[in-house]
Design an enzyme around this catalytic site. Structure first.
Site, PDB file in Angstrom:
ATOM      1  N   ASN A   1       0.024  -5.025 -37.587  1.00 15.75           N
ATOM      2  CA  ASN A   1      -0.864  -4.974 -36.422  1.00 15.75           C
ATOM      3  C   ASN A   1      -2.267  -4.682 -36.941  1.00 15.75           C
ATOM      4  O   ASN A   1      -2.545  -3.552 -37.353  1.00 15.75           O
ATOM      5  CB  ASN A   1      -0.353  -3.863 -35.477  1.00 15.75           C
ATOM      6  CG  ASN A   1      -1.303  -3.612 -34.316  1.00 15.75           C
ATOM      7  OD1 ASN A   1      -2.237  -4.375 -34.091  1.00 15.75           O
ATOM      8  ND2 ASN A   1      -1.048  -2.530 -33.582  1.00 15.75           N
TER       9      ASN A   1
ATOM     10  N   LYS B   1      -4.976  -4.585 -35.382  1.00 15.86           N
ATOM     11  CA  LYS B   1      -5.814  -3.885 -34.381  1.00 15.86           C
ATOM     12  C   LYS B   1      -7.212  -4.517 -34.321  1.00 15.86           C
ATOM     13  O   LYS B   1      -7.352  -5.712 -34.559  1.00 15.86           O
ATOM     14  CB  LYS B   1      -5.849  -2.385 -34.672  1.00 15.86           C
ATOM     15  CG  LYS B   1      -4.432  -1.796 -34.778  1.00 15.86           C
ATOM     16  CD  LYS B   1      -4.394  -0.300 -34.708  1.00 15.86           C
ATOM     17  CE  LYS B   1      -2.932   0.160 -34.803  1.00 15.86           C
ATOM     18  NZ  LYS B   1      -2.775   1.606 -34.677  1.00 15.86           N
TER      19      LYS B   1
ATOM     20  N   HIS C   1       1.512  -1.123 -26.319  1.00 12.43           N
ATOM     21  CA  HIS C   1       1.076  -0.254 -27.415  1.00 12.43           C
ATOM     22  C   HIS C   1       0.409   0.997 -26.825  1.00 12.43           C
ATOM     23  O   HIS C   1      -0.323   0.910 -25.853  1.00 12.43           O
ATOM     24  CB  HIS C   1       0.103  -1.000 -28.333  1.00 12.43           C
ATOM     25  CG  HIS C   1      -0.129  -0.262 -29.613  1.00 12.43           C
ATOM     26  ND1 HIS C   1      -0.938   0.851 -29.674  1.00 12.43           N
ATOM     27  CD2 HIS C   1       0.372  -0.443 -30.857  1.00 12.43           C
ATOM     28  CE1 HIS C   1      -0.922   1.316 -30.926  1.00 12.43           C
ATOM     29  NE2 HIS C   1      -0.141   0.550 -31.654  1.00 12.43           N
TER      30      HIS C   1
ATOM     31  N   GLU D   1      -2.044   2.716 -27.706  1.00 11.24           N
ATOM     32  CA  GLU D   1      -3.515   2.716 -27.623  1.00 11.24           C
ATOM     33  C   GLU D   1      -3.970   2.027 -26.344  1.00 11.24           C
ATOM     34  O   GLU D   1      -4.960   2.416 -25.737  1.00 11.24           O
ATOM     35  CB  GLU D   1      -4.104   2.029 -28.871  1.00 11.24           C
ATOM     36  CG  GLU D   1      -4.013   2.956 -30.077  1.00 11.24           C
ATOM     37  CD  GLU D   1      -3.963   2.263 -31.429  1.00 11.24           C
ATOM     38  OE1 GLU D   1      -4.185   1.032 -31.493  1.00 11.24           O
ATOM     39  OE2 GLU D   1      -3.671   2.956 -32.421  1.00 11.24           O
TER      40      GLU D   1
ATOM     41  N   GLU E   1       7.297   4.002 -31.444  1.00 12.36           N
ATOM     42  CA  GLU E   1       6.080   4.481 -32.102  1.00 12.36           C
ATOM     43  C   GLU E   1       5.665   5.823 -31.500  1.00 12.36           C
ATOM     44  O   GLU E   1       4.947   5.852 -30.489  1.00 12.36           O
ATOM     45  CB  GLU E   1       4.947   3.469 -31.899  1.00 12.36           C
ATOM     46  CG  GLU E   1       5.181   2.131 -32.550  1.00 12.36           C
ATOM     47  CD  GLU E   1       3.862   1.457 -32.878  1.00 12.36           C
ATOM     48  OE1 GLU E   1       3.685   1.061 -34.034  1.00 12.36           O
ATOM     49  OE2 GLU E   1       3.004   1.344 -31.994  1.00 12.36           O
TER      50      GLU E   1
ATOM     51  N   GLY F   1      -1.552   6.350 -36.908  1.00 13.22           N
ATOM     52  CA  GLY F   1      -2.865   6.518 -37.528  1.00 13.22           C
ATOM     53  C   GLY F   1      -3.153   7.938 -37.990  1.00 13.22           C
ATOM     54  O   GLY F   1      -4.289   8.272 -38.307  1.00 13.22           O
TER      55      GLY F   1
ATOM     56  N   SER G   1       2.212   5.363 -39.069  1.00  9.05           N
ATOM     57  CA  SER G   1       1.898   5.762 -40.445  1.00  9.05           C
ATOM     58  C   SER G   1       2.915   5.274 -41.473  1.00  9.05           C
ATOM     59  O   SER G   1       3.214   5.963 -42.449  1.00  9.05           O
ATOM     60  CB  SER G   1       1.712   7.288 -40.541  1.00  9.05           C
ATOM     61  OG  SER G   1       0.627   7.697 -39.730  1.00  9.05           O
TER      62      SER G   1
ATOM     63  N   GLY H   1       0.333  -0.480 -38.919  1.00  9.94           N
ATOM     64  CA  GLY H   1      -1.074  -0.584 -38.531  1.00  9.94           C
ATOM     65  C   GLY H   1      -1.977  -0.538 -39.741  1.00  9.94           C
ATOM     66  O   GLY H   1      -2.176  -1.538 -40.431  1.00  9.94           O
ATOM     67  N   GLY H   2      -2.496   0.651 -40.031  1.00 11.89           N
ATOM     68  CA  GLY H   2      -3.473   0.803 -41.111  1.00 11.89           C
ATOM     69  C   GLY H   2      -3.073   0.144 -42.426  1.00 11.89           C
ATOM     70  O   GLY H   2      -3.884  -0.546 -43.058  1.00 11.89           O
TER      71      GLY H   2
END
Ligand code: PGA
Length: 259
Positions: free
Chosen positions: A9, A11, A95, A97, A167, A173, A213, A234-235
């Protein structure tokens, strides 16, 4: 056996140039991934360019959200039909966020899941509790509410076509990952619910990913859990080598654990 699935993802990251570099590195680094399915979800602005780079190769394309209608006067929105037309096969929905920053409700997410299925996209329905909810012992209550509402009214046979992502909000994150045991416990609970909502067979087929993470350092331990069918990253998905390492670990460990 459920084929492990790893989704990146991206983002709201990356210029068009950066997205091209990342997509090219993934394509070249994952020419023939075995025993694992790989998806990347760039921002809308890069979807067409990434689709062109990935071509008919093994890495599939996904989007990070979609509207719940096929077309219409909805300024700024992108429909599932448009995503399918671009070559997307997956779409992330619910999600945390978007729930938090944009106020997406379970009801809205439910309509999006239905719309995605109607356009032959695989919805990746994200659920997860906040740190406060976990502290209060509300983890199962929270994810159960999100799952039931997110899938409400959908025909039992379509439920087998979705992917779930657990999640925990406190792990996204933050560098703090749920332990494999914590994640597996929630995954098992979600699979039990799916079994009730759809059928035992559909629940056994459905892939439940862990997100929050995930990195090349912790992916093996997570995916080694029989209940964890892959990762939503993600990251760490913004670094081609790191993401490729996660994919390789998911393929190896996932296959061994689920044999
Ligand atoms: P993270 O994000 O890997 O950066 O924690 C995961 C996600 O939000 O899907």
């Amino acid at each position: 056996m459920r084929m492990p699935l790893v989704i990146g993802n991206w983002k709201m990251h990356g210029t068009l140039g950066e997205a091209r570099v990342l997509a090219t590195a993934l394509r070249d680094g994952l020419k023939r991934p075995r025993g694992v399915e790989v998806v990347c979800c760039p921002p809308f602005t890069a979807l067409a360019a990434v689709a062109e780079i990935l071509g008919a190769g093994p890495i599939q394309l996904g989007a990070q959200t979609c509207h719940h209608e096929a077309a219409g006067a909805h300024t700024g929105e992108v429909s599932p039909a448009m995503l399918a037309d671009l070559g997307c096969r997956f779409v992330l929905l619910g999600h945390s966020e978007r729930r938090r920053e944009l106020g997406e409700s379970d009801g809205l997410i439910n309509r999006k899941v239905g719309a995605a299925l109607a356009h032959k996209l695989t919805p990746v329905l994200c659920v997860g509790e906040s740190a406060e909810e976990r502290r209060q012992g509300l983890t199962f209550t929270t994810v159960e509410g999100q799952l039931r509402a997110g899938l409400a009214g959908l025909a039992g046979d379509t439920l087998g076509r979705i992917v779930l992502a657990y999640e925990p909000v406190w792990a996204i994150g933050t560098g703090v990952t749920a332990t494999p045991g914590q994640a597996a416990e929630v995954h098992g609970y979600l699979r039990g619910l799916l079994s009730e909502l759809a059928s035992k067979e559909a629940a056994q087929k459905t892939r439940i990913l862990y997100g929050g993470s995930v990195s090349a350092d912790n992916a093996d331990a997570l995916v080694a859990e029989p209940e964890i069918d892959g990762a939503l990253v993600g990251g760490a998905a913004l670094n081609a080598q790191g993401f490729i390492a996660i994919v390789r670990k998911a393929a190896r460990v996932g296959a061994a654990a689920k044999e």
